[in-house]
Write a protein that holds these residues in place. Structure first.
Motif, mmCIF file in Angstrom:
data_model
loop_
_atom_site.group_PDB
_atom_site.id
_atom_site.type_symbol
_atom_site.label_atom_id
_atom_site.label_comp_id
_atom_site.label_asym_id
_atom_site.label_seq_id
_atom_site.Cartn_x
_atom_site.Cartn_y
_atom_site.Cartn_z
ATOM 1 N N CYS A 57 0.845 -1.210 0.000
ATOM 2 C CA CYS A 57 0.000 0.000 0.000
ATOM 3 C C CYS A 57 0.876 1.254 0.000
ATOM 4 N N SER A 61 0.973 3.668 -3.190
ATOM 5 C CA SER A 61 0.434 4.992 -2.915
ATOM 6 C C SER A 61 1.350 6.084 -3.465
ATOM 7 N N CYS A 125 -8.717 -4.244 -2.955
ATOM 8 C CA CYS A 125 -8.731 -3.511 -1.677
ATOM 9 C C CYS A 125 -7.622 -2.470 -1.624
ATOM 10 N N SER A 129 -8.213 1.526 -1.277
ATOM 11 C CA SER A 129 -7.643 2.171 -0.091
ATOM 12 C C SER A 129 -6.790 3.373 -0.454
ATOM 13 N N GLN A 133 -7.802 7.162 0.496
ATOM 14 C CA GLN A 133 -6.867 7.705 1.479
ATOM 15 C C GLN A 133 -6.261 9.014 0.983
ATOM 16 N N TYR A 159 -10.586 9.869 10.849
ATOM 17 C CA TYR A 159 -9.654 8.977 10.143
ATOM 18 C C TYR A 159 -8.900 8.099 11.150
ATOM 19 N N ILE A 163 -10.789 3.821 11.030
ATOM 20 C CA ILE A 163 -10.060 2.730 10.380
ATOM 21 C C ILE A 163 -9.748 1.580 11.339
ATOM 22 N N SER A 167 -11.895 -2.035 11.284
ATOM 23 C CA SER A 167 -11.055 -3.204 10.999
ATOM 24 C C SER A 167 -11.160 -4.231 12.118
ATOM 25 N N TYR A 185 -10.053 -2.297 6.724
ATOM 26 C CA TYR A 185 -9.206 -1.144 6.377
ATOM 27 C C TYR A 185 -9.732 -0.452 5.115
ATOM 28 N N SER A 186 -10.018 -1.234 4.082
ATOM 29 C CA SER A 186 -10.502 -0.669 2.809
ATOM 30 C C SER A 186 -11.898 -0.082 2.952
ATOM 31 N N ILE A 189 -11.833 3.318 5.033
ATOM 32 C CA ILE A 189 -11.254 4.419 4.260
ATOM 33 C C ILE A 189 -12.180 4.848 3.131
ATOM 34 N N SER A 190 -12.822 3.878 2.465
ATOM 35 C CA SER A 190 -13.714 4.210 1.351
ATOM 36 C C SER A 190 -14.959 4.960 1.836
#
Length: 475
Positions: A57, A61, A125, A129, A133, A159, A163, A167, A185-186, A189-190
């Motif tokens: 990730c 990112s 995912c 994310s 994010q 935030y 998360i 999770s 997690y995904s 954040i979404s």
């Protein structure tokens, strides 16, 4: 009236920065507290797989979002002061296109990434994310730039809390393995990112504006090697451990790095607070005050390093359990790497103040390549523990080379980092790391007495050195 305006603006900056630091501290604190839950329920293999996903990730990112919330964004907020809403909305469009291209490329080379333990579900995912994010980060950067302290704190706190909590709930009640954490997690954040995206588009629905796309791309694209190299130096060793040593050792190595979170929270808070102060003194040419700030900051961080080193086995047992206890032997080296990073941050602040970027990018990129090469050579021979030493060596090289660049650029500026004190501090930490490594298996009482003795000596030394500075910093 002008004086009143300046005072209000400075208070807003301090308030915004302080609340942001609190929110980030809460997030990292929650993650630190959740670690014992995950490590006790997940197997070593599952925890190693989770660590690998988070590392990918971080890598993707940087590459596929162009790191749009950094680099060009703050400058654009000043340059396009009267058109910030359209700039922000256009960045969400550029971000979407960039992530879509990245997703299609990964699908085209899917078997390569399956080789590194990324399933199709994890790839989906991952891109969900990193897109949402970055939307959150873009929005936070804008409102933080506008000094909207309360709103910045609310978004950052949402935030920070959403998360890990989502999770954890999905992990406990739906899927008790690493996939449950990844899905949570995904999803979290979404949900947060999509609500912010709707708010952005309601202010300005234009996701495509070519001049802004060109500006952001030209500014950020050349910086990708630097940002990517920083991620590789800090995290890519876990991917290589996964490949050469297995998921179990990746999990143990990750637990060792969890301890560095404590120092990272402290260092990021110090850095966020003192950076505006340092820049203000640099503009005024008051170099001796910058020197004292750096000295106090380094000294302050050493106390936390000593605490971590003195009680490593106990802390490892708290955040993990006995199956992770072998991580104790690489924690001293990992903490040393974190300290090198902390010191290097100050050097980079001075270099970036004078816009010395290309040389920094080259140094970081070459060090990242060297780190990968050293891991390639040493991991098959010496196991996962070698990665901690190769990373520390590369961080040390980066710090030395950045200091050399600073020295050649401006010797007066170079003196502000108090290089003689840094050298002595490094030698002290090298000796301390060696001693503490020898004491790890000893009785807790001896380690407590050693900790008290070292702290007492540092306090005495602090009083002597502090008296040598003629003025106070914060007047």
């Amino acid at each position: 009236m002008n004086l009143l305006k300046i005072i209000v603006e400075k208070n807003n900056v301090i308030k915004t920065t302080s609340l942001f630091i609190i929110a980030i501290g809460i997030q990292r604190g929650i993650n630190f507290l959740l670690a014992p839950i995950y490590t006790r329920i997940l197997s070593l293999e599952e925890y190693g797989n989770l660590s690998a996903f988070m590392t990918w990730c971080s890598v993707f990112s940087v590459v596929f979002t162009l790191n749009l919330s950094n680099g060009s964004f703050n400058k654009a907020m000043s340059k396009y002061e009267n058109d910030r809403a359209r700039y922000l909305s256009s960045m969400t469009g550029l971000l979407f296109v960039s992530c879509l291209i990245g997703f299609l490329l990964i699908l085209a080379f899917r078997y390569f990434f399956c080789y590194f333990s990324l399933s199709f579900l994890e790839i989906i995912c991952l891109f969900i994310s990193i897109y949402f994010q970055m939307v959150v980060f873009l929005y936070c950067s804008k409102i933080r730039y506008e000094h909207k302290a309360v709103l910045t704190f609310i978004v950052s706190l949402c935030y920070a809390i959403t998360i890990p909590i989502v999770s954890l709930l999905i992990f406990i009640f739906i899927c008790k393995n690493e996939i449950g954490i990844i899905l949570g997690y995904s999803l979290s954040i979404s949900l947060l990112g999509s609500s912010i995206l709707i708010k952005i588009l309601l202010s300005n629905s234009k996701m495509y504006y070519l001049p802004y796309w060109k500006y952001a791309f030209k500014f950020n694209f050349p910086l990708i090697p630097y940002y990517l190299s920083s991620v590789i130096l800090g995290q890519f060793d876990r991917i290589m451990i996964l490949e050469y040593c297995g998921k179990e050792y990746t999990a143990i190595y990750t637990i060792a790095y969890q301890l560095s979170l404590v120092l990272l929270i402290i260092s990021s808070g110090i850095d966020s607070y003192i950076t505006p102060i340092i820049y203000d003194y640099l503009k005024k040419g008051v170099f001796f005050k910058v020197k004292k700030i750096t000295w106090i900051s380094f000294y302050f961080s050493v106390f936390f390093i000593i605490f971590i080193l003195s009680f490593t086995p106990e802390i490892i047992y708290i955040i993990g359990d006995k199956k992770y206890i072998s991580a104790s032997y690489i924690v001293p080296v990992v903490v040393l790497s974190t300290f090198f990073t902390f010191v290097n941050t100050f050097v980079l602040r001075l270099l970036f103040f004078y816009e010395i970027r290309i040389i920094v990018m080259v140094i970081t990129s070459l060090s990242a390549i060297l780190n990968c090469y050293l891991n390639f050579l040493t991991l098959p021979l010496y196991g996962y523990q070698a990665a901690a030493y190769t990373t520390a060596i590369c961080y040390q090289i980066v710090l030395i080379l950045n200091c050399v660049v600073l020295m050649f650029f401006d010797k007066n500026l170079f003196k502000t980092i108090n290089v003689h004190f840094i050298i002595k501090l490094h030698l002290f930490l090298y000796i301390l790391v060696y001693i503490q490594t020898q004491l790890l298996d000893k009785i807790l009482f001896f380690r407590i007495m050693f900790f008290i003795l070292i702290v007492w000596g540092l306090i005495k030394m602090y009083k002597v050195i502090n008296s040598s500075f003629p003025e106070k910093i914060f007047k």
